[in-house]
Structure formats: structure tokens, C-alpha cells
Design a protein around this motif. Sequence first.
Motif, PDB file in Angstrom:
ATOM      1  N   GLU A  16       0.839  -1.198   0.000  1.00 25.27           N
ATOM      2  CA  GLU A  16       0.000   0.000   0.000  1.00 25.27           C
ATOM      3  C   GLU A  16       0.877   1.251   0.000  1.00 25.27           C
ATOM      4  OE1 GLU A  16      -3.919   1.573   2.368  1.00 25.27           O
ATOM      5  OE2 GLU A  16      -2.337   0.636   3.558  1.00 25.27           O
ATOM      6  N   THR A  17       1.918   1.242   0.818  1.00 25.71           N
ATOM      7  CA  THR A  17       2.842   2.378   0.888  1.00 25.71           C
ATOM      8  C   THR A  17       3.622   2.528  -0.408  1.00 25.71           C
ATOM      9  OG1 THR A  17       3.067   2.039   3.274  1.00 25.71           O
ATOM     10  CG2 THR A  17       4.756   3.374   2.198  1.00 25.71           C
ATOM     11  N   LEU A  18       4.044   1.410  -0.984  1.00 25.45           N
ATOM     12  CA  LEU A  18       4.778   1.446  -2.249  1.00 25.45           C
ATOM     13  C   LEU A  18       3.899   1.997  -3.364  1.00 25.45           C
ATOM     14  CD1 LEU A  18       7.626   0.551  -3.238  1.00 25.45           C
ATOM     15  CD2 LEU A  18       6.551  -1.560  -4.023  1.00 25.45           C
ATOM     16  N   GLY A  19       2.625   1.597  -3.376  1.00 26.14           N
ATOM     17  CA  GLY A  19       1.701   2.120  -4.375  1.00 26.14           C
ATOM     18  C   GLY A  19       1.529   3.624  -4.267  1.00 26.14           C
ATOM     19  N   LEU A  20       1.425   4.128  -3.043  1.00 25.35           N
ATOM     20  CA  LEU A  20       1.327   5.576  -2.836  1.00 25.35           C
ATOM     21  C   LEU A  20       2.576   6.292  -3.329  1.00 25.35           C
ATOM     22  CD1 LEU A  20      -0.295   5.667   0.714  1.00 25.35           C
ATOM     23  CD2 LEU A  20      -1.290   6.626  -1.363  1.00 25.35           C
ATOM     24  N   MET A  21       3.734   5.727  -3.001  1.00 26.64           N
ATOM     25  CA  MET A  21       5.005   6.322  -3.416  1.00 26.64           C
ATOM     26  C   MET A  21       5.102   6.366  -4.936  1.00 26.64           C
ATOM     27  SD  MET A  21       8.819   5.096  -2.348  1.00 26.64           S
ATOM     28  CE  MET A  21       9.071   4.001  -3.752  1.00 26.64           C
ATOM     29  N   HIS A  22       4.694   5.303  -5.593  1.00 25.68           N
ATOM     30  CA  HIS A  22       4.719   5.270  -7.051  1.00 25.68           C
ATOM     31  C   HIS A  22       3.724   6.264  -7.641  1.00 25.68           C
ATOM     32  CE1 HIS A  22       6.507   0.911  -7.264  1.00 25.68           C
ATOM     33  NE2 HIS A  22       7.379   1.815  -6.861  1.00 25.68           N
ATOM     34  N   ARG A  23       2.557   6.385  -7.019  1.00 26.60           N
ATOM     35  CA  ARG A  23       1.561   7.317  -7.539  1.00 26.60           C
ATOM     36  C   ARG A  23       2.068   8.761  -7.483  1.00 26.60           C
ATOM     37  NH1 ARG A  23      -3.513   8.934  -4.102  1.00 26.60           N
ATOM     38  NH2 ARG A  23      -3.735   6.697  -3.771  1.00 26.60           N
ATOM     39  N   PHE A  24       2.694   9.135  -6.377  1.00 25.47           N
ATOM     40  CA  PHE A  24       3.157  10.506  -6.205  1.00 25.47           C
ATOM     41  C   PHE A  24       4.340  10.847  -7.116  1.00 25.47           C
ATOM     42  CE2 PHE A  24       1.366  10.149  -1.711  1.00 25.47           C
ATOM     43  CZ  PHE A  24       0.196  10.808  -2.062  1.00 25.47           C
ATOM     44  N   SER A  25       5.091   9.823  -7.554  1.00 24.79           N
ATOM     45  CA  SER A  25       6.290  10.101  -8.357  1.00 24.79           C
ATOM     46  C   SER A  25       6.118   9.690  -9.818  1.00 24.79           C
ATOM     47  CB  SER A  25       7.499   9.369  -7.756  1.00 24.79           C
ATOM     48  OG  SER A  25       7.282   7.967  -7.726  1.00 24.79           O
ATOM     49  N   GLU A  26       4.898   9.412 -10.253  1.00 30.31           N
ATOM     50  CA  GLU A  26       4.644   8.935 -11.619  1.00 30.31           C
ATOM     51  C   GLU A  26       5.007   9.993 -12.665  1.00 30.31           C
ATOM     52  OE1 GLU A  26       0.831   7.539 -14.391  1.00 30.31           O
ATOM     53  OE2 GLU A  26       0.528   8.477 -12.428  1.00 30.31           O
ATOM     54  N   ARG A  27       5.615   9.512 -13.751  1.00 24.98           N
ATOM     55  CA  ARG A  27       5.916  10.376 -14.895  1.00 24.98           C
ATOM     56  C   ARG A  27       5.711   9.576 -16.176  1.00 24.98           C
ATOM     57  NH1 ARG A  27      11.682  13.159 -14.581  1.00 24.98           N
ATOM     58  NH2 ARG A  27      10.880  13.982 -16.535  1.00 24.98           N
ATOM     59  N   MET A  28       5.170  10.224 -17.200  1.00 24.69           N
ATOM     60  CA  MET A  28       5.067   9.602 -18.510  1.00 24.69           C
ATOM     61  C   MET A  28       6.205  10.143 -19.364  1.00 24.69           C
ATOM     62  SD  MET A  28       2.591   7.513 -18.236  1.00 24.69           S
ATOM     63  CE  MET A  28       2.597   6.959 -19.947  1.00 24.69           C
ATOM     64  N   GLU A  29       7.103   9.247 -19.759  1.00 20.02           N
ATOM     65  CA  GLU A  29       8.282   9.640 -20.533  1.00 20.02           C
ATOM     66  C   GLU A  29       8.034   9.386 -22.014  1.00 20.02           C
ATOM     67  OE1 GLU A  29      10.870  11.027 -19.264  1.00 20.02           O
ATOM     68  OE2 GLU A  29      10.809  10.566 -17.116  1.00 20.02           O
ATOM     69  N   GLU A  30       8.200  10.445 -22.816  1.00 15.32           N
ATOM     70  CA  GLU A  30       8.095  10.257 -24.254  1.00 15.32           C
ATOM     71  C   GLU A  30       9.300   9.464 -24.740  1.00 15.32           C
ATOM     72  OE1 GLU A  30       5.475  11.165 -25.983  1.00 15.32           O
ATOM     73  OE2 GLU A  30       4.561  12.041 -24.190  1.00 15.32           O
ATOM     74  N   SER A  31       9.059   8.470 -25.581  1.00 16.36           N
ATOM     75  CA  SER A  31      10.164   7.643 -26.073  1.00 16.36           C
ATOM     76  C   SER A  31       9.960   7.355 -27.552  1.00 16.36           C
ATOM     77  CB  SER A  31      10.240   6.329 -25.287  1.00 16.36           C
ATOM     78  OG  SER A  31       9.038   5.611 -25.406  1.00 16.36           O
ATOM     79  N   ALA A  32      10.975   7.652 -28.332  1.00 24.37           N
ATOM     80  CA  ALA A  32      10.904   7.392 -29.769  1.00 24.37           C
ATOM     81  C   ALA A  32      10.913   5.894 -30.022  1.00 24.37           C
ATOM     82  CB  ALA A  32      12.083   8.058 -30.482  1.00 24.37           C
ATOM     83  N   ASP A  33      10.339   5.511 -31.138  1.00 24.04           N
ATOM     84  CA  ASP A  33      10.285   4.092 -31.498  1.00 24.04           C
ATOM     85  C   ASP A  33      11.684   3.499 -31.580  1.00 24.04           C
ATOM     86  OD1 ASP A  33       8.798   1.700 -32.590  1.00 24.04           O
ATOM     87  OD2 ASP A  33      10.109   2.131 -34.284  1.00 24.04           O
ATOM     88  N   GLU A  34      12.664   4.297 -32.033  1.00 27.83           N
ATOM     89  CA  GLU A  34      14.033   3.807 -32.159  1.00 27.83           C
ATOM     90  C   GLU A  34      14.603   3.432 -30.794  1.00 27.83           C
ATOM     91  OE1 GLU A  34      13.010   6.726 -33.302  1.00 27.83           O
ATOM     92  OE2 GLU A  34      12.867   6.332 -35.463  1.00 27.83           O
ATOM     93  N   TYR A  35      14.300   4.255 -29.773  1.00 26.50           N
ATOM     94  CA  TYR A  35      14.812   3.979 -28.428  1.00 26.50           C
ATOM     95  C   TYR A  35      14.202   2.698 -27.868  1.00 26.50           C
ATOM     96  CZ  TYR A  35      15.120   4.120 -23.363  1.00 26.50           C
ATOM     97  OH  TYR A  35      15.325   3.777 -22.049  1.00 26.50           O
TER      98      TYR A  35
END
Length: 298
Positions: free
Chosen positions: A71-90
Amino acid sequence: MKQSQFPADSLDRFLQTMRYFEREQIYSVVPLYPNRYGEFAVQGSKATYYLMPWVLEDTRHAAGKEERILETLGLMHRFSERMEESADEYVTSFGEQVQRKKERELLELERYADEIERKHYFSPFELAILTHFPFIHQLYQESQKHFNTWLEISREKQQVRTVRCHGCPSVEHAVIDSQGNTYLINFEKTRDDSPAWDLAYFFRDSFEKGLWDNIDAYRWMTIYEKQFPLAEADRSLFLSHLLSPYSLVSPIKEYQTKRSRALEKEYVRLVELHVRLYKRLYGFSSHLYEQHYKQSPS
């Protein structure tokens, strides 16, 4: 006071993570105390030292500790979530690196198994490898199958989800105080990565140390996903990490290097121990995929 060994760039990442949690007021992480010069870590000639407040563990909460940690890990992940753009090549390049690594490892194991089969008599360790090789091969195939699903989704969306990972979440790296508050400690292997990494580490560690059944594990996943729901890509990468047999392959590589008769019994024990672990993980992951993830992708 904690004495630790940090690899080259790990200390900066560790301190950055701790400052991030303090800045974001995430109180489920035990903070660091600065010294009189405002430094949060002091590097000596052979080790690094840092100071944290003492949190007394309350053993009355031991029975449900895994649930509280997730439960604590889920909260930590929720607060630090980021969507990283990534090119198809990467994404393609990363996928090819992982695939080449797995193929190389499997090829080495196949060669070793062939080498053993050409003998007239097998040592106890060699017999264990031949007995379990079909299952090890199956683990590689299943892990790669789920990784390919993650790869396809990431290529299509051209983005990946990252969180601030703990790095090695386990019951040893968390404390629960007398008020029932859960605190995570030991962020020395922290990094920005998929939440799948933390989850796979936690489940492998818990299954290895405890006699948990699948019902317990499903409940843990439900508790985690109430705080941080996983997308289909996250779930696929979680299953891939979970089944990746690197901790099973490690004693095999060690034995090939040392070939110590004196340690033969110990290496056989390690292989049998990890085979039992991965069979439990395989059963859990297969049921989770068939009954939950396959039916309800998100």
C-alpha cells in the motif's frame, strides 16, 4: 547511523530521491538528518555514512506487513509517476538489447546442457541441471513473451511510465511504528524505472522467504493497485521481470567457473531452492495473467 558502500553515481541518486520525498512531503519514507555543515552524507575513504531518526518496529503489526508495504509502495509510485516520451528507435533498441542478453544466456545454458549430456556419468549438480533445464527454458520463453507485449505497447504509444523506484522493497526494508504507520527505509538502490521492477523484486523476495500462497499474493496486488493501478504495459513488464530466471542462472554460472567438488552439495541446494521458488512464481503469474490481466487489460 548507517554505513554503506555506494557505486559511482548511486550516492547522488540516493540523496536526490530523499530530497524529492521530503520536498513532496511523502511521509512514508524515513528522512535523513543533515550534519552541522548541512551535509546529508559523509564519504570516508572506504564507506559512506548517513544519519536517520530511529523508528521502533512494533511487532504487533508483523502479520499484515506485506500488505502495508505494498500500500505504501503504491502511494510512493503514484506521487512520483511520470510519462516519458520515447521514440520508437529507443524502445526498439532497448528491446533488442534485452532480447540479445536473454538469447545469449539461454544459448550458454543450452551448450552447457549439451556438454553434460555427452558424458557417461553425471555429477549431482549436472543431473539437477538436466532435470530442470526444460523448466528453465520455459521461464525464458514466458518472460520474453510478456516483454514482447510491453515492447509492442510502448512502440505504439511511444511513451513509457516511470516512477521513483525503491530498488529493493522487502519486509526488511520497512518498519511499522506503534501507531500503525509504515515507513520505507534503505533507498540505496533507488532509481527512476517502471513500477514493475519494484513489484517483481518484492514478490520474488516474499515468495522466497515465506510460505505464501496465490490467494495472499492476489490480495497484495489488489491492495497495491488500489493506490496505483497498472496499465497493460506495466502488467506485462511485471510478469516478464517476475519470471526472468537470473537468480536461478547465477549459481549455474558460479559452478561453471569454480567447479568445486567441496561446494557441489551447496550448488545443488541453491538450484533446487530457486527452481521451487520459480515454480511458485510461475503458477502465480500464469493464474494472474489468465484470470485477471488477460480478461481485463487497461
